[in-house]
Design an enzyme around this catalytic site. Structure first.
Site, PDB file in Angstrom:
ATOM      1  CB  SER A 268      -0.846  -0.006   1.279  1.00  0.00           C
ATOM      2  OG  SER A 268      -1.480   1.222   1.508  1.00  0.00           O
TER       3      SER A 268
ATOM      4  CE1 TYR B 238      -4.597  -2.091   5.094  1.00  0.00           C
ATOM      5  CE2 TYR B 238      -3.564   0.075   4.953  1.00  0.00           C
ATOM      6  CZ  TYR B 238      -4.140  -1.017   4.338  1.00  0.00           C
ATOM      7  OH  TYR B 238      -4.259  -1.054   2.968  1.00  0.00           O
TER       8      TYR B 238
HETATM    9  N1  LIG Z   1      -8.552   0.305  -1.474  1.00  0.00           N
HETATM   10  C1  LIG Z   1      -7.409   0.984  -1.350  1.00  0.00           C
HETATM   11  O1  LIG Z   1      -7.347   2.202  -1.607  1.00  0.00           O
HETATM   12  C2  LIG Z   1      -6.165   0.272  -0.919  1.00  0.00           C
HETATM   13  C3  LIG Z   1      -5.000   1.031  -0.769  1.00  0.00           C
HETATM   14  C4  LIG Z   1      -3.836   0.394  -0.434  1.00  0.00           C
HETATM   15  C5  LIG Z   1      -3.806  -0.984  -0.259  1.00  0.00           C
HETATM   16  N2  LIG Z   1      -4.936  -1.701  -0.412  1.00  0.00           N
HETATM   17  C6  LIG Z   1      -4.875  -3.163  -0.234  1.00  0.00           C
HETATM   18  O2  LIG Z   1      -5.584  -3.824  -1.258  1.00  0.00           O
HETATM   19  C7  LIG Z   1      -6.063  -5.084  -0.776  1.00  0.00           C
HETATM   20  C8  LIG Z   1      -7.532  -5.210  -1.121  1.00  0.00           C
HETATM   21  O3  LIG Z   1      -8.247  -4.240  -0.364  1.00  0.00           O
HETATM   22  P1  LIG Z   1      -9.602  -3.554  -0.822  1.00  0.00           P
HETATM   23  O4  LIG Z   1      -9.438  -2.114  -0.563  1.00  0.00           O
HETATM   24  O5  LIG Z   1     -10.004  -4.025  -2.138  1.00  0.00           O
HETATM   25  O6  LIG Z   1     -10.575  -4.143   0.329  1.00  0.00           O
HETATM   26  P2  LIG Z   1     -12.052  -4.742   0.309  1.00  0.00           P
HETATM   27  O7  LIG Z   1     -12.483  -4.749   1.748  1.00  0.00           O
HETATM   28  O8  LIG Z   1     -12.920  -4.052  -0.668  1.00  0.00           O
HETATM   29  O9  LIG Z   1     -11.818  -6.237  -0.196  1.00  0.00           O
HETATM   30  C9  LIG Z   1     -11.095  -7.166   0.579  1.00  0.00           C
HETATM   31  C10 LIG Z   1     -11.599  -8.575   0.295  1.00  0.00           C
HETATM   32  O10 LIG Z   1     -10.826  -9.476   1.108  1.00  0.00           O
HETATM   33  C11 LIG Z   1     -11.705 -10.429   1.639  1.00  0.00           C
HETATM   34  N3  LIG Z   1     -11.162 -11.033   2.866  1.00  0.00           N
HETATM   35  C12 LIG Z   1     -11.150 -10.490   4.115  1.00  0.00           C
HETATM   36  N4  LIG Z   1     -10.626 -11.374   4.971  1.00  0.00           N
HETATM   37  C13 LIG Z   1     -10.281 -12.472   4.260  1.00  0.00           C
HETATM   38  C14 LIG Z   1      -9.684 -13.715   4.593  1.00  0.00           C
HETATM   39  N5  LIG Z   1      -9.365 -14.002   5.862  1.00  0.00           N
HETATM   40  N6  LIG Z   1      -9.463 -14.610   3.608  1.00  0.00           N
HETATM   41  C15 LIG Z   1      -9.831 -14.338   2.327  1.00  0.00           C
HETATM   42  N7  LIG Z   1     -10.399 -13.177   1.960  1.00  0.00           N
HETATM   43  C16 LIG Z   1     -10.624 -12.260   2.916  1.00  0.00           C
HETATM   44  C17 LIG Z   1     -12.995  -9.681   1.892  1.00  0.00           C
HETATM   45  O11 LIG Z   1     -14.108 -10.573   2.034  1.00  0.00           O
HETATM   46  C18 LIG Z   1     -13.067  -8.778   0.673  1.00  0.00           C
HETATM   47  O12 LIG Z   1     -13.761  -9.405  -0.389  1.00  0.00           O
HETATM   48  C19 LIG Z   1      -5.761  -5.108   0.719  1.00  0.00           C
HETATM   49  O13 LIG Z   1      -4.606  -5.864   0.965  1.00  0.00           O
HETATM   50  C20 LIG Z   1      -5.525  -3.650   1.049  1.00  0.00           C
HETATM   51  O14 LIG Z   1      -4.692  -3.469   2.155  1.00  0.00           O
HETATM   52  C21 LIG Z   1      -6.120  -1.110  -0.721  1.00  0.00           C
END
Ligand SMILES: NC(=O)c1ccc[n+]([C@@H]2O[C@H](COP(=O)([O-])OP(=O)(O)OC[C@H]3O[C@@H](n4cnc5c(N)ncnc54)[C@H](O)[C@@H]3O)[C@@H](O)[C@H]2O)c1
Length: 287
Positions: free
Chosen positions: A148, A161
């Site tokens: 991230s 986080y």
């Molecule tokens: N959205 C952003 O702006 C952003 C920024 C930086 C990093 N990220 C990273 O991107 C990745 C995806 O995040 P997102 O924003 O799409 O989140 P999100 O909450 O929209 O999606 C996350 C998904 O992971 C699933 N999940 C949760 N626990 C789980 C488990 N134990 N086993 C399997 N699946 C599981 C959830 O059910 C969900 O479908 C994460 O690692 C997050 O840290 C996101």
């Protein structure tokens, strides 16, 4: 044909956390634009079943597999099932991740342990299950781990986080070196994904605080939810990540301000500056 389609088209992509946000965007782009078969892994079985049906209705190939990344056995079963029933893995995306808001000293122990077991251990379990199989395959393959902008930053009220994303970035950098050391450079490609702000469900589903300064945690959640309104569409983010991966980049970044944060981090360390407290409204810089 785009470079991404030439490299990834026709291959199998396994995506953890594919039920929402970035994972779902990657799955849609991989299946619909690049012609990959996608293996959708998530604890949210309804979400991945719906996404599989959507992709199949559009003529794409998709499989949904219930998988909790906290469980090393679940990743092992996912890897075995993928290789035997779907095909050799072209791309593994260790994407599943969760957020947590509040002061570190207020954070419930269970929330800390859950976050670490998903965000950090989950990536490790994915690598342990899939890497030996990918190294043994003759074809080229790619591993993406979701760090991230938080992996190159310090920020208050989400320390677990931020810590986990620094950990994933370091793990990924070490893994990149190890794959080269083991003689697989140019065969298995390890890349770190650093999204900045991509529209997803992560802030709604973030862990809360039960005691202590609950208001501070919830105010921070509200501030982050405002960022979502200015965030990048997950399909656009997916296109950017695939294009950068195909170009051979190691750090896959969604927006230019992520690279600015990387430079700021390097400068802070090089000048041995103490972390500066970031406060107030969070905004996504215009491009
Ligand atoms: N959205 C952003 O702006 C952003 C920024 C930086 C990093 N990220 C990273 O991107 C990745 C995806 O995040 P997102 O924003 O799409 O989140 P999100 O909450 O929209 O999606 C996350 C998904 O992971 C699933 N999940 C949760 N626990 C789980 C488990 N134990 N086993 C399997 N699946 C599981 C959830 O059910 C969900 O479908 C994460 O690692 C997050 O840290 C996101």
């Amino acid at each position: 044909m785009s470079d991404a389609k030439a490299l990834f088209g026709g291959g199998v992509a396994v995506i953890t956390g594919a039920g929402a946000g970035i994972g779902a965007g990657l799955a849609r782009h991989a299946a619909l634009e690049l012609g990959m078969t996608v293996v959708l892994a998530d604890v949210d079985t309804a979400a991945i079943a719906a996404l599989r049906a959507e992709l199949e209705a559009a003529g794409a190939r998709a499989v949904d597999v219930a998988c909790d990344v906290r469980d090393p056995g679940a990743l092992e079963r996912l890897a075995e099932r993928t290789v035997t029933e779907v095909g050799p893995v072209r791309l593994l995306v260790n994407n599943a991740g969760v957020e947590q808001f509040g002061y570190l000293w207020d954070t419930p122990v269970a929330n800390w342990e859950r976050l670490v077991s998903i965000n950090v251990n989950g990536v490790f379990h994915g690598i342990r299950a899939f890497l030996p199989r990918m190294l043994a395959e003759a074809g080229r393959s790619w591993v993406w781990n979701l760090s991230s902008i938080g992996g190159v930053s310090a920020a208050p009220l989400q320390a677990p986080y931020i810590m986990s994303k620094h950990a994933v970035l370091a793990l990924t950098e070490c893994l990149h070196q190890e794959v080269e050391l083991a003689g697989h450079a140019g065969h298995v490609h390890v890349q770190a994904v650093l999204p900045g702000a991509v529209a997803s469900d992560i802030f709604e589903s973030a862990g809360a605080v039960e005691d202590g300064d609950i208001a501070a945690a919830e105010e921070h959640r509200e501030a982050m939810l405002k960022v979502k309104a200015q965030a990048m569409d997950p399909l656009d983010a997916a296109r950017v990540f695939f294009d950068q991966a195909a170009a051979g980049e190691f750090y896959l970044t969604s927006q230019p301000f992520v690279v600015d944060a990387m430079a700021a981090r390097a400068d802070t360390l090089a000048h041995r500056r103490a972390p500066v407290l970031l406060q107030g409204e969070f905004t996504v810089p215009a491009e």
